[in-house]
Structures are given as C-alpha cells and as structure tokens.
Design a protein around this motif. Structure first.
Motif, PDB file in Angstrom:
ATOM      1  N   GLY A 150       0.816  -1.206   0.000  1.00 20.09           N
ATOM      2  CA  GLY A 150       0.000   0.000   0.000  1.00 20.09           C
ATOM      3  C   GLY A 150       0.848   1.254   0.000  1.00 20.09           C
ATOM      4  N   PRO A 151       0.212   2.413   0.119  1.00 20.64           N
ATOM      5  CA  PRO A 151       0.928   3.684   0.098  1.00 20.64           C
ATOM      6  C   PRO A 151       1.933   3.779   1.240  1.00 20.64           C
ATOM      7  N   PHE A 152       2.987   4.540   1.012  1.00 23.85           N
ATOM      8  CA  PHE A 152       4.016   4.713   2.032  1.00 23.85           C
ATOM      9  C   PHE A 152       3.437   5.333   3.301  1.00 23.85           C
ATOM     10  N   ASP A 153       2.502   6.268   3.170  1.00 23.77           N
ATOM     11  CA  ASP A 153       1.958   6.928   4.350  1.00 23.77           C
ATOM     12  C   ASP A 153       1.148   5.976   5.226  1.00 23.77           C
ATOM     13  N   ASP A 154       0.718   4.859   4.683  1.00 31.00           N
ATOM     14  CA  ASP A 154      -0.011   3.885   5.483  1.00 31.00           C
ATOM     15  C   ASP A 154       0.922   3.012   6.322  1.00 31.00           C
ATOM     16  N   GLU A 155       2.235   3.222   6.174  1.00 29.44           N
ATOM     17  CA  GLU A 155       3.196   2.458   6.969  1.00 29.44           C
ATOM     18  C   GLU A 155       3.136   2.825   8.445  1.00 29.44           C
ATOM     19  N   ALA A 156       2.693   4.037   8.751  1.00 27.15           N
ATOM     20  CA  ALA A 156       2.778   4.539  10.125  1.00 27.15           C
ATOM     21  C   ALA A 156       2.108   3.600  11.124  1.00 27.15           C
ATOM     22  N   GLU A 157       0.920   3.105  10.790  1.00 25.21           N
ATOM     23  CA  GLU A 157       0.201   2.215  11.706  1.00 25.21           C
ATOM     24  C   GLU A 157       0.943   0.902  11.894  1.00 25.21           C
ATOM     25  N   VAL A 158       1.522   0.379  10.803  1.00 23.21           N
ATOM     26  CA  VAL A 158       2.272  -0.874  10.872  1.00 23.21           C
ATOM     27  C   VAL A 158       3.522  -0.696  11.734  1.00 23.21           C
ATOM     28  N   LEU A 159       4.218   0.418  11.540  1.00 18.74           N
ATOM     29  CA  LEU A 159       5.425   0.678  12.315  1.00 18.74           C
ATOM     30  C   LEU A 159       5.118   0.879  13.791  1.00 18.74           C
ATOM     31  N   GLU A 160       4.018   1.572  14.071  1.00 22.63           N
ATOM     32  CA  GLU A 160       3.625   1.772  15.471  1.00 22.63           C
ATOM     33  C   GLU A 160       3.368   0.434  16.145  1.00 22.63           C
ATOM     34  N   HIS A 161       2.685  -0.455  15.433  1.00 23.74           N
ATOM     35  CA  HIS A 161       2.419  -1.797  15.971  1.00 23.74           C
ATOM     36  C   HIS A 161       3.722  -2.561  16.175  1.00 23.74           C
ATOM     37  N   MET A 162       4.624  -2.484  15.204  1.00 27.90           N
ATOM     38  CA  MET A 162       5.909  -3.176  15.317  1.00 27.90           C
ATOM     39  C   MET A 162       6.723  -2.646  16.495  1.00 27.90           C
ATOM     40  N   HIS A 163       6.838  -1.325  16.579  1.00 23.05           N
ATOM     41  CA  HIS A 163       7.687  -0.707  17.604  1.00 23.05           C
ATOM     42  C   HIS A 163       7.116  -0.852  19.011  1.00 23.05           C
ATOM     43  N   SER A 164       5.806  -0.665  19.144  1.00 22.85           N
ATOM     44  CA  SER A 164       5.199  -0.571  20.475  1.00 22.85           C
ATOM     45  C   SER A 164       4.666  -1.888  21.011  1.00 22.85           C
ATOM     46  N   GLU A 165       4.382  -2.840  20.114  1.00 20.74           N
ATOM     47  CA  GLU A 165       3.761  -4.083  20.561  1.00 20.74           C
ATOM     48  C   GLU A 165       4.579  -5.320  20.198  1.00 20.74           C
ATOM     49  N   VAL A 166       4.882  -5.496  18.912  1.00 26.12           N
ATOM     50  CA  VAL A 166       5.535  -6.736  18.471  1.00 26.12           C
ATOM     51  C   VAL A 166       6.911  -6.903  19.093  1.00 26.12           C
ATOM     52  N   ILE A 167       7.733  -5.876  19.000  1.00 22.74           N
ATOM     53  CA  ILE A 167       9.112  -5.986  19.482  1.00 22.74           C
ATOM     54  C   ILE A 167       9.166  -6.123  21.004  1.00 22.74           C
ATOM     55  N   PRO A 168       8.457  -5.283  21.784  1.00 21.50           N
ATOM     56  CA  PRO A 168       8.472  -5.489  23.239  1.00 21.50           C
ATOM     57  C   PRO A 168       7.918  -6.851  23.660  1.00 21.50           C
ATOM     58  N   ALA A 169       6.871  -7.334  22.969  1.00 17.90           N
ATOM     59  CA  ALA A 169       6.276  -8.622  23.323  1.00 17.90           C
ATOM     60  C   ALA A 169       7.248  -9.773  23.107  1.00 17.90           C
ATOM     61  N   ALA A 170       8.202  -9.585  22.211  1.00 18.48           N
ATOM     62  CA  ALA A 170       9.217 -10.611  21.956  1.00 18.48           C
ATOM     63  C   ALA A 170      10.415 -10.483  22.889  1.00 18.48           C
TER      64      ALA A 170
END
Length: 209
Positions: A150-170
């Motif tokens: 999708g568009p580059f600007d739609d990355e923000a939500e994915v990155l927020e999830h990665m940074h704030s949830e996925v990485i700490p949960a691991a």
C-alpha cells in the motif's frame, strides 16, 4: 550467461504481509548515499536516486563484461531515522527525516571493482553526486521485518504496531535504524500496490539493561 537475481536468492528479501518475522541478516555490502528531508519534495532524495543508479548499472556491466557474472540490479533500499522516532509514526513529520539510500552490491565484487566503475561513470558525467557515494558493509544481525502493501503513508500504523507491541512482546528492544526495501518500482506502481519490506534491527531487552 545466467543472470542472478539476488532478490530471489537472499532470504533477507523475503517477508509476508501481516507477519512479523525475526530473521538474521548477515553482513551485506552496499553503495550508499545520505540525505535529509521529505522524500516527496527533498532535492536530496531525487539527486541521491539519480546518483546511485548510474554507478549501480556501471558496476553490473563491469561484472558481466570482466567477470562473466551478470545480475539484476537489486531494489532500492533506505535507512531512515530522526531525533524523535515518532516522526515516523504518530507525528509523521517527514521534514525531520534523515536517510541513507542504498543499492546492494553482490558479494563477489570488491572496492577495486567499485573504483573502476566510478571512473567510468565519472567520465560520462551521469551521476550528479558521484563523489558522495560510499561503498560500505552493513551488518544488522537480528531483525524483525514484515511486508507492507500500500501507500508509504499507510506504513505509520504498521510501524507503530511493530515498535510498540511486536518488538516489546518478543522481549526485544530496537537497536539500529529503520530499514525499508522497495520491492516495487515506485515510479510505475500504483500507491495501493506498492510492496515494501519494513525492517527493524533488535536486541534482547536484557542485553540493553
């Protein structure tokens, strides 16, 4: 002559939408050039792209003609950072972004080959910032990555999830710079069909304590 496609042969070019995979990325060598600002409007971004590709193709042709090894020029990649990383997620302040654009160079090529290619490209005057391009290795090690479509600007939500949830949960923390790999040609692909690998180097949280 077989034409090698590193995008198909290297595991680090594989990612899946909706999955956040932890991978080990070995040391890889790149042509690199730096810049700052909004990639949509910054002259640094357009001149960086215009400078990298003539050298990348010069290196490809040198490899084919002198070494008998042909390959597909790999996709454009970028390292991105800012003093406040919320500039990539909640704030989305592109004017604060710094970047290093990169094109992967195959492992059988060395600095001598790059220097020879630089000389040939310089004689043609086709790379406006040729003198700013460097040839360096990058070792990212353990990374979390996913595929964004999708568009580059739609990355923000994915990155927020990665940074704030996925990485700490691991049990991990972010270490190196945010890394994007542009699998689609952004000049010829509709925004909703753009395929971009989003990668973040990480380390165990206990190691950083």
């Amino acid at each position: 002559m077989e034409k090698i496609d590193l995008k198909k042969s290297l595991p680090s070019f594989r990612a899946r939408q909706g999955r956040f995979d932890t991978i080990e990325v070995p040391s890889l060598q790149y042509l690199m050039i730096d810049g700052h600002g909004d990639p949509n409007t910054s002259p640094d971004f357009s001149s960086a792209v215009a400078s990298l590709y003539p050298l990348a193709y010069g290196l490809k042709f040198l490899s084919k003609l002198e070494l008998g090894r042909d390959y597909v020029v790999p996709p454009l990649e970028g390292l991105w950072w800012a003093d406040d990383m919320s500039a990539f997620t909640s704030a989305r302040d592109k004017s604060a972004w710094d970047f290093t654009l990169m094109l992967l160079a195959p492992h059988w090529l060395d600095r001598g080959h790059v220097d020879d290619a630089v000389d040939k490209v310089r004689s043609k005057g086709s790379s406006p910032r040729l003198g700013e391009i460097r040839f360096e290795s990058l070792r990212e090690g353990t990374c979390v990555q996913t595929l964004h479509i999708g568009p580059f600007d739609d990355e923000a939500e994915v990155l927020e999830h990665m940074h704030s949830e996925v990485i700490p949960a691991a049990g991990m923390v972010m270490t190196g710079r945010h890394h994007e790999i542009y699998l689609s040609d952004m000049r010829r692909t509709a925004p909703e069909r753009l395929r971009t690998i989003l990668r973040q180097p990480v380390a165990p949280a206990s190691a950083s304590a």
